[in-house]
Design a protein around this motif. Structure first.
Motif, PDB file in Angstrom:
ATOM      1  N   ALA A 109      69.940  53.785  58.667  1.00 17.17           N
ATOM      2  CA  ALA A 109      68.541  53.877  58.245  1.00 17.17           C
ATOM      3  C   ALA A 109      67.642  53.443  59.393  1.00 17.17           C
ATOM      4  CB  ALA A 109      68.304  52.966  57.046  1.00 17.17           C
ATOM      5  N   VAL A 110      66.526  54.116  59.542  1.00 22.76           N
ATOM      6  CA  VAL A 110      65.524  53.704  60.525  1.00 22.76           C
ATOM      7  C   VAL A 110      64.585  52.751  59.786  1.00 22.76           C
ATOM      8  CG1 VAL A 110      63.688  54.444  62.081  1.00 22.76           C
ATOM      9  CG2 VAL A 110      65.717  55.883  61.772  1.00 22.76           C
ATOM     10  N   THR A 111      64.615  51.496  60.198  1.00 24.27           N
ATOM     11  CA  THR A 111      63.812  50.482  59.525  1.00 24.27           C
ATOM     12  C   THR A 111      62.772  49.910  60.468  1.00 24.27           C
ATOM     13  OG1 THR A 111      65.368  48.709  60.081  1.00 24.27           O
ATOM     14  CG2 THR A 111      65.715  49.846  57.977  1.00 24.27           C
ATOM     15  N   SER A 112      61.780  49.281  59.886  1.00 25.44           N
ATOM     16  CA  SER A 112      60.703  48.685  60.650  1.00 25.44           C
ATOM     17  C   SER A 112      60.261  47.399  59.970  1.00 25.44           C
ATOM     18  CB  SER A 112      59.519  49.660  60.706  1.00 25.44           C
ATOM     19  OG  SER A 112      59.047  49.815  61.994  1.00 25.44           O
ATOM     20  N   LEU A 113      59.592  46.554  60.740  1.00 24.26           N
ATOM     21  CA  LEU A 113      58.979  45.331  60.215  1.00 24.26           C
ATOM     22  C   LEU A 113      57.476  45.446  60.346  1.00 24.26           C
ATOM     23  CD1 LEU A 113      61.119  42.496  61.842  1.00 24.26           C
ATOM     24  CD2 LEU A 113      61.067  43.103  59.439  1.00 24.26           C
ATOM     25  N   THR A 114      56.779  44.922  59.371  1.00 25.25           N
ATOM     26  CA  THR A 114      55.328  44.833  59.458  1.00 25.25           C
ATOM     27  C   THR A 114      54.891  43.512  58.852  1.00 25.25           C
ATOM     28  OG1 THR A 114      53.267  46.065  59.155  1.00 25.25           O
ATOM     29  CG2 THR A 114      54.731  45.941  57.247  1.00 25.25           C
ATOM     30  N   GLU A 115      53.723  43.071  59.253  1.00 21.80           N
ATOM     31  CA  GLU A 115      53.163  41.834  58.701  1.00 21.80           C
ATOM     32  C   GLU A 115      51.847  42.168  58.015  1.00 21.80           C
ATOM     33  OE1 GLU A 115      51.293  38.239  60.946  1.00 21.80           O
ATOM     34  OE2 GLU A 115      53.474  37.925  60.842  1.00 21.80           O
ATOM     35  N   LEU A 116      51.692  41.650  56.810  1.00 23.61           N
ATOM     36  CA  LEU A 116      50.455  41.835  56.051  1.00 23.61           C
ATOM     37  C   LEU A 116      49.704  40.516  55.985  1.00 23.61           C
ATOM     38  CD1 LEU A 116      51.850  43.820  52.970  1.00 23.61           C
ATOM     39  CD2 LEU A 116      50.844  44.765  55.062  1.00 23.61           C
ATOM     40  N   ALA A 117      48.392  40.579  56.170  1.00 23.54           N
ATOM     41  CA  ALA A 117      47.532  39.414  55.948  1.00 23.54           C
ATOM     42  C   ALA A 117      46.985  39.549  54.528  1.00 23.54           C
ATOM     43  CB  ALA A 117      46.391  39.387  56.959  1.00 23.54           C
ATOM     44  N   ILE A 118      47.200  38.509  53.721  1.00 24.57           N
ATOM     45  CA  ILE A 118      46.840  38.566  52.302  1.00 24.57           C
ATOM     46  C   ILE A 118      45.943  37.380  51.980  1.00 24.57           C
ATOM     47  CG2 ILE A 118      47.735  38.626  49.947  1.00 24.57           C
ATOM     48  CD1 ILE A 118      50.472  39.458  51.235  1.00 24.57           C
ATOM     49  N   SER A 119      44.816  37.664  51.340  1.00 23.57           N
ATOM     50  CA  SER A 119      43.926  36.573  50.936  1.00 23.57           C
ATOM     51  C   SER A 119      43.855  36.491  49.418  1.00 23.57           C
ATOM     52  CB  SER A 119      42.534  36.749  51.542  1.00 23.57           C
ATOM     53  OG  SER A 119      41.967  37.975  51.148  1.00 23.57           O
ATOM     54  N   GLY A 120      43.389  35.344  48.937  1.00 21.24           N
ATOM     55  CA  GLY A 120      43.196  35.167  47.505  1.00 21.24           C
ATOM     56  C   GLY A 120      44.362  34.540  46.775  1.00 21.24           C
ATOM     57  N   MET A 121      45.474  34.322  47.448  1.00 26.94           N
ATOM     58  CA  MET A 121      46.611  33.682  46.781  1.00 26.94           C
ATOM     59  C   MET A 121      46.365  32.172  46.776  1.00 26.94           C
ATOM     60  SD  MET A 121      49.957  35.730  48.253  1.00 26.94           S
ATOM     61  CE  MET A 121      49.669  35.198  49.939  1.00 26.94           C
ATOM     62  N   LYS A 122      46.349  31.585  45.590  1.00 30.80           N
ATOM     63  CA  LYS A 122      46.022  30.166  45.446  1.00 30.80           C
ATOM     64  C   LYS A 122      47.220  29.289  45.098  1.00 30.80           C
ATOM     65  CE  LYS A 122      41.434  30.914  45.412  1.00 30.80           C
ATOM     66  NZ  LYS A 122      40.921  31.148  46.715  1.00 30.80           N
ATOM     67  N   CYS A 123      48.290  29.899  44.552  1.00 32.15           N
ATOM     68  CA  CYS A 123      49.406  29.090  44.058  1.00 32.15           C
ATOM     69  C   CYS A 123      50.713  29.865  44.189  1.00 32.15           C
ATOM     70  CB  CYS A 123      49.162  28.726  42.594  1.00 32.15           C
ATOM     71  SG  CYS A 123      49.154  30.156  41.481  1.00 32.15           S
ATOM     72  N   ASN A 124      51.787  29.184  43.831  1.00 30.49           N
ATOM     73  CA  ASN A 124      53.104  29.823  43.878  1.00 30.49           C
ATOM     74  C   ASN A 124      53.203  31.001  42.908  1.00 30.49           C
ATOM     75  OD1 ASN A 124      54.135  28.208  45.896  1.00 30.49           O
ATOM     76  ND2 ASN A 124      54.909  26.672  44.461  1.00 30.49           N
ATOM     77  N   GLY A 125      52.473  30.932  41.824  1.00 29.10           N
ATOM     78  CA  GLY A 125      52.460  32.042  40.869  1.00 29.10           C
ATOM     79  C   GLY A 125      51.886  33.303  41.501  1.00 29.10           C
ATOM     80  N   CYS A 126      50.789  33.142  42.252  1.00 28.25           N
ATOM     81  CA  CYS A 126      50.189  34.278  42.964  1.00 28.25           C
ATOM     82  C   CYS A 126      51.187  34.840  43.973  1.00 28.25           C
ATOM     83  CB  CYS A 126      48.926  33.854  43.711  1.00 28.25           C
ATOM     84  SG  CYS A 126      47.560  33.295  42.682  1.00 28.25           S
ATOM     85  N   ALA A 127      51.793  33.938  44.736  1.00 28.48           N
ATOM     86  CA  ALA A 127      52.749  34.351  45.761  1.00 28.48           C
ATOM     87  C   ALA A 127      53.943  35.066  45.130  1.00 28.48           C
ATOM     88  CB  ALA A 127      53.208  33.145  46.561  1.00 28.48           C
ATOM     89  N   SER A 128      54.414  34.554  44.014  1.00 31.03           N
ATOM     90  CA  SER A 128      55.547  35.163  43.329  1.00 31.03           C
ATOM     91  C   SER A 128      55.206  36.569  42.841  1.00 31.03           C
ATOM     92  CB  SER A 128      55.960  34.276  42.156  1.00 31.03           C
ATOM     93  OG  SER A 128      57.026  34.847  41.462  1.00 31.03           O
ATOM     94  N   LYS A 129      53.991  36.738  42.343  1.00 34.22           N
ATOM     95  CA  LYS A 129      53.539  38.046  41.866  1.00 34.22           C
ATOM     96  C   LYS A 129      53.513  39.055  43.020  1.00 34.22           C
ATOM     97  CE  LYS A 129      49.713  40.071  39.247  1.00 34.22           C
ATOM     98  NZ  LYS A 129      48.433  39.798  38.587  1.00 34.22           N
ATOM     99  N   VAL A 130      52.967  38.639  44.162  1.00 31.49           N
ATOM    100  CA  VAL A 130      52.898  39.513  45.340  1.00 31.49           C
ATOM    101  C   VAL A 130      54.304  39.821  45.840  1.00 31.49           C
ATOM    102  CG1 VAL A 130      52.174  39.655  47.755  1.00 31.49           C
ATOM    103  CG2 VAL A 130      50.583  38.801  46.025  1.00 31.49           C
ATOM    104  N   GLN A 131      55.122  38.791  45.955  1.00 23.96           N
ATOM    105  CA  GLN A 131      56.497  38.968  46.439  1.00 23.96           C
ATOM    106  C   GLN A 131      57.271  39.916  45.538  1.00 23.96           C
ATOM    107  OE1 GLN A 131      57.855  38.513  49.157  1.00 23.96           O
ATOM    108  NE2 GLN A 131      59.684  37.278  49.130  1.00 23.96           N
ATOM    109  N   GLY A 132      57.134  39.769  44.239  1.00 20.39           N
ATOM    110  CA  GLY A 132      57.823  40.647  43.293  1.00 20.39           C
ATOM    111  C   GLY A 132      57.391  42.099  43.430  1.00 20.39           C
ATOM    112  N   ALA A 133      56.088  42.309  43.607  1.00 14.24           N
ATOM    113  CA  ALA A 133      55.583  43.675  43.750  1.00 14.24           C
ATOM    114  C   ALA A 133      56.072  44.311  45.043  1.00 14.24           C
ATOM    115  CB  ALA A 133      54.053  43.673  43.703  1.00 14.24           C
ATOM    116  N   LEU A 134      56.081  43.539  46.128  1.00 12.51           N
ATOM    117  CA  LEU A 134      56.575  44.080  47.392  1.00 12.51           C
ATOM    118  C   LEU A 134      58.052  44.447  47.284  1.00 12.51           C
ATOM    119  CD1 LEU A 134      54.785  41.785  49.989  1.00 12.51           C
ATOM    120  CD2 LEU A 134      54.426  44.244  49.655  1.00 12.51           C
ATOM    121  N   LYS A 135      58.851  43.557  46.727  1.00  8.39           N
ATOM    122  CA  LYS A 135      60.292  43.808  46.608  1.00  8.39           C
ATOM    123  C   LYS A 135      60.597  44.993  45.701  1.00  8.39           C
ATOM    124  CE  LYS A 135      62.187  39.331  47.816  1.00  8.39           C
ATOM    125  NZ  LYS A 135      63.008  38.197  47.413  1.00  8.39           N
ATOM    126  N   ALA A 136      59.729  45.263  44.741  1.00  9.91           N
ATOM    127  CA  ALA A 136      59.935  46.383  43.823  1.00  9.91           C
ATOM    128  C   ALA A 136      59.448  47.710  44.390  1.00  9.91           C
ATOM    129  CB  ALA A 136      59.221  46.099  42.501  1.00  9.91           C
TER     130      ALA A 136
END
Length: 147
Positions: free
Chosen positions: A69-96
């Protein structure tokens, strides 16, 4: 990383019609893949699915036959995350997100690093996934090839 719809995946190492037929044959033997068509000019394989599958199965199958597979890495700058719950929501959406192979998130820095399968997704689509959750996201670093 469960795949639920048709997709195009970029591979490397295919050089002839025999390579293409071999990749298609291997893909069709993966439970859930209903059809596979290689485009040698673009080094991609288009897959259709009968039911959701884990894309890591595809990665492993193609690696086994020498068409990585041809894979790549990228970095996203994300604002508005205030807690682990926010981070978990973002992480879950990215992984899905189809094509995402791995992601890590730094809540304190407001950054996510995502390894993805080229041809299946791209940095702009990844930022859009996060934006849809209500967290403003932009591509912070140019994509680079991943190992």
């Amino acid at each position: 990383m469960t795949q639920t719809s048709n997709g195009i995946y970029q591979l490397q190492g295919m050089s002839c019609g025999n390579c293409a037929r071999h990749a298609e044959k291997v893909a069709k033997h993966i439970d859930g893949v209903s059809s596979a068509t290689v485009d040698l000019d673009h080094q991609t394989i288009s897959l259709s699915f009968d039911h959701p599958i884990d894309e890591s199965q595809l990665l492993e199958a193609f690696d086994t036959i020498g068409y990585s597979a041809v894979t790549s890495l990228t970095e996203l700058a994300i604002s508005g995350m205030k807690c682990n719950g926010c981070a978990s929501k973002v992480q879950g959406a990215l992984k899905a997100t189809p094509g995402v192979l791995h992601s890590s998130l730094e809540l304190a820095d407001g950054k996510a690093t995502v390894k993805y399968w080229k041809g299946r997704t791209d940095p702009k689509q990844l930022a859009a996934v996060v934006n849809e959750l209500g967290f403003p996201a932009t591509v912070a670093a140019q994509e680079s090839d991943a190992a």
